[in-house]
Design a protein around this motif. Structure first.
Motif, PDB file in Angstrom:
ATOM      1  N   VAL A   1       0.866  -1.356  -0.433  1.00 36.70           N
ATOM      2  CA  VAL A   1      -0.169   0.180  -0.148  1.00 36.70           C
ATOM      3  C   VAL A   1       1.048   1.088   0.086  1.00 36.70           C
ATOM      4  O   VAL A   1       1.606   1.697   0.839  1.00 36.70           O
ATOM      5  N   LEU A   2       0.448   2.225  -0.897  1.00 42.59           N
ATOM      6  CA  LEU A   2       1.168   3.847  -1.245  1.00 42.59           C
ATOM      7  C   LEU A   2       0.373   4.547  -0.605  1.00 42.59           C
ATOM      8  O   LEU A   2      -0.824   4.438  -1.459  1.00 42.59           O
ATOM      9  N   VAL A   3       1.514   5.122   0.656  1.00 41.38           N
ATOM     10  CA  VAL A   3       0.080   6.581   1.041  1.00 41.38           C
ATOM     11  C   VAL A   3       1.380   7.568   1.150  1.00 41.38           C
ATOM     12  O   VAL A   3       2.012   7.979   1.321  1.00 41.38           O
ATOM     13  N   PRO A   4       0.742   8.699  -0.187  1.00 42.36           N
ATOM     14  CA  PRO A   4       1.153   9.740   0.506  1.00 42.36           C
ATOM     15  C   PRO A   4       1.287  10.942   0.784  1.00 42.36           C
ATOM     16  O   PRO A   4      -0.173  11.226   0.687  1.00 42.36           O
ATOM     17  N   ILE A   5       2.239  11.427   1.257  1.00 42.62           N
ATOM     18  CA  ILE A   5       1.413  12.116   2.683  1.00 42.62           C
ATOM     19  C   ILE A   5       1.684  13.375   2.252  1.00 42.62           C
ATOM     20  O   ILE A   5       3.271  13.966   1.832  1.00 42.62           O
ATOM     21  N   ARG A   6       1.088  14.349   2.821  1.00 44.15           N
ATOM     22  CA  ARG A   6       1.367  16.283   2.917  1.00 44.15           C
ATOM     23  C   ARG A   6       0.528  16.271   4.116  1.00 44.15           C
ATOM     24  O   ARG A   6      -0.495  15.855   4.461  1.00 44.15           O
ATOM     25  N   SER A   7       1.601  17.209   5.001  1.00 47.55           N
ATOM     26  CA  SER A   7       1.045  17.886   5.977  1.00 47.55           C
ATOM     27  C   SER A   7      -0.425  18.651   5.864  1.00 47.55           C
ATOM     28  O   SER A   7      -0.093  19.256   4.934  1.00 47.55           O
ATOM     29  N   GLY A   8      -0.886  19.483   7.006  1.00 48.61           N
ATOM     30  CA  GLY A   8      -1.530  20.066   6.857  1.00 48.61           C
ATOM     31  C   GLY A   8      -3.450  19.694   7.742  1.00 48.61           C
ATOM     32  O   GLY A   8      -3.886  20.366   7.592  1.00 48.61           O
TER      33      GLY A   8
ATOM     34  N   THR B   1       3.970  20.637 -10.804  1.00 47.52           N
ATOM     35  CA  THR B   1       4.000  19.046 -10.619  1.00 47.52           C
ATOM     36  C   THR B   1       3.081  18.799  -8.987  1.00 47.52           C
ATOM     37  O   THR B   1       3.563  19.131  -8.338  1.00 47.52           O
ATOM     38  N   ASN B   2       1.718  17.872  -9.297  1.00 47.40           N
ATOM     39  CA  ASN B   2       1.284  16.639  -8.345  1.00 47.40           C
ATOM     40  C   ASN B   2       1.980  16.898  -6.881  1.00 47.40           C
ATOM     41  O   ASN B   2       2.767  15.547  -7.421  1.00 47.40           O
ATOM     42  N   PRO B   3       2.175  17.597  -6.042  1.00 44.03           N
ATOM     43  CA  PRO B   3       3.558  16.359  -4.911  1.00 44.03           C
ATOM     44  C   PRO B   3       3.245  15.217  -4.476  1.00 44.03           C
ATOM     45  O   PRO B   3       4.115  14.598  -4.430  1.00 44.03           O
ATOM     46  N   LYS B   4       1.769  14.907  -4.476  1.00 47.32           N
ATOM     47  CA  LYS B   4       1.481  13.309  -4.002  1.00 47.32           C
ATOM     48  C   LYS B   4       1.493  12.491  -5.558  1.00 47.32           C
ATOM     49  O   LYS B   4       2.131  10.806  -5.640  1.00 47.32           O
ATOM     50  N   VAL B   5       1.281  12.904  -6.685  1.00 49.08           N
ATOM     51  CA  VAL B   5       1.404  11.920  -7.768  1.00 49.08           C
ATOM     52  C   VAL B   5       3.068  11.738  -8.112  1.00 49.08           C
ATOM     53  O   VAL B   5       3.355  10.784  -8.225  1.00 49.08           O
ATOM     54  N   ALA B   6       4.474  12.738  -7.642  1.00 52.79           N
ATOM     55  CA  ALA B   6       5.489  12.540  -7.834  1.00 52.79           C
ATOM     56  C   ALA B   6       5.878  11.925  -6.781  1.00 52.79           C
ATOM     57  O   ALA B   6       6.679  10.831  -7.231  1.00 52.79           O
ATOM     58  N   LYS B   7       5.203  11.861  -5.761  1.00 50.68           N
ATOM     59  CA  LYS B   7       5.799  11.223  -5.086  1.00 50.68           C
ATOM     60  C   LYS B   7       5.227   9.251  -5.123  1.00 50.68           C
ATOM     61  O   LYS B   7       6.842   8.707  -5.443  1.00 50.68           O
ATOM     62  N   LEU B   8       4.558   9.422  -5.417  1.00 49.98           N
ATOM     63  CA  LEU B   8       3.399   7.695  -5.960  1.00 49.98           C
ATOM     64  C   LEU B   8       4.612   7.759  -7.333  1.00 49.98           C
ATOM     65  O   LEU B   8       4.696   6.706  -7.738  1.00 49.98           O
ATOM     66  N   ALA B   9       4.649   8.852  -7.993  1.00 51.33           N
ATOM     67  CA  ALA B   9       5.953   7.905  -9.581  1.00 51.33           C
ATOM     68  C   ALA B   9       7.182   7.470  -8.963  1.00 51.33           C
ATOM     69  O   ALA B   9       7.492   6.545  -9.480  1.00 51.33           O
ATOM     70  N   ALA B  10       7.786   7.992  -7.624  1.00 53.93           N
ATOM     71  CA  ALA B  10       9.277   7.629  -7.948  1.00 53.93           C
ATOM     72  C   ALA B  10       9.228   6.429  -6.167  1.00 53.93           C
ATOM     73  O   ALA B  10      10.244   5.935  -6.848  1.00 53.93           O
ATOM     74  N   ALA B  11       8.428   6.455  -6.285  1.00 49.43           N
ATOM     75  CA  ALA B  11       8.356   5.268  -5.806  1.00 49.43           C
ATOM     76  C   ALA B  11       8.291   3.421  -5.374  1.00 49.43           C
ATOM     77  O   ALA B  11       9.304   2.746  -4.965  1.00 49.43           O
ATOM     78  N   GLN B  12       8.324   3.504  -7.064  1.00 53.16           N
ATOM     79  CA  GLN B  12       8.522   2.200  -7.915  1.00 53.16           C
ATOM     80  C   GLN B  12       8.469   1.107  -6.579  1.00 53.16           C
ATOM     81  O   GLN B  12       9.549   0.558  -6.149  1.00 53.16           O
ATOM     82  N   PRO B  13       7.686   0.295  -5.869  1.00 55.83           N
ATOM     83  CA  PRO B  13       7.259  -0.569  -5.195  1.00 55.83           C
ATOM     84  C   PRO B  13       7.882  -1.778  -5.856  1.00 55.83           C
ATOM     85  O   PRO B  13       8.160  -1.717  -7.048  1.00 55.83           O
ATOM     86  N   ASP B  14       8.576  -2.803  -4.963  1.00 57.70           N
ATOM     87  CA  ASP B  14       9.458  -3.904  -6.177  1.00 57.70           C
ATOM     88  C   ASP B  14       8.345  -5.210  -6.193  1.00 57.70           C
ATOM     89  O   ASP B  14       8.454  -6.452  -6.468  1.00 57.70           O
TER      90      ASP B  14
END
Length: 101
Positions: free
Chosen positions: A14-21, A79-92
């Motif tokens: 499970v990938l969870v992109p996080i932004r505080s606030g 760039t959408n910050p959550k989408v950027a993190k999801l794209a970089a995550a590359q789960p294995d």
């Protein structure tokens, strides 16, 4: 409940992109980690998001054997910050599920 399943191709990540606030971020992440008791959870935070990192580390402490916190540079302007993190995550491994914090 995705936490109790295995995908046809293996365990669930499970990938969870996080932004505080969100004032409920800490409790929401803790509840997600607890409900996903059989899934591998990747909490994706920005390098410069101290509150997001603290919430993620608190959630990781609940299940350090299956929860990982990954940190990324802030997303490029426009760039959408959550989408950027999801794209970089590359789960294995296994089936991947995306959750929003």
């Amino acid at each position: 409940d995705v936490g109790h399943d295995r995908g046809e191709d293996g365990p669930i990540t499970v990938l969870v992109p996080i932004r505080s606030g969100d004032p409920l971020l800490t409790s929401t992440l803790a509840a997600q980690v607890e409900s996903l008791d059989r899934a591998r959870v990747l909490l994706l935070v920005d390098d410069d998001d101290a509150a997001g990192r603290a919430a993620a580390e608190g959630a990781r402490a609940r299940a350090p054997h299956r929860v990982t916190v990954r940190s990324y540079p802030p997303a490029a302007r426009g760039t959408n910050p959550k989408v950027a993190k999801l794209a970089a995550a590359q789960p294995d491994e296994g089936v991947v599920v995306l959750l929003d914090d």
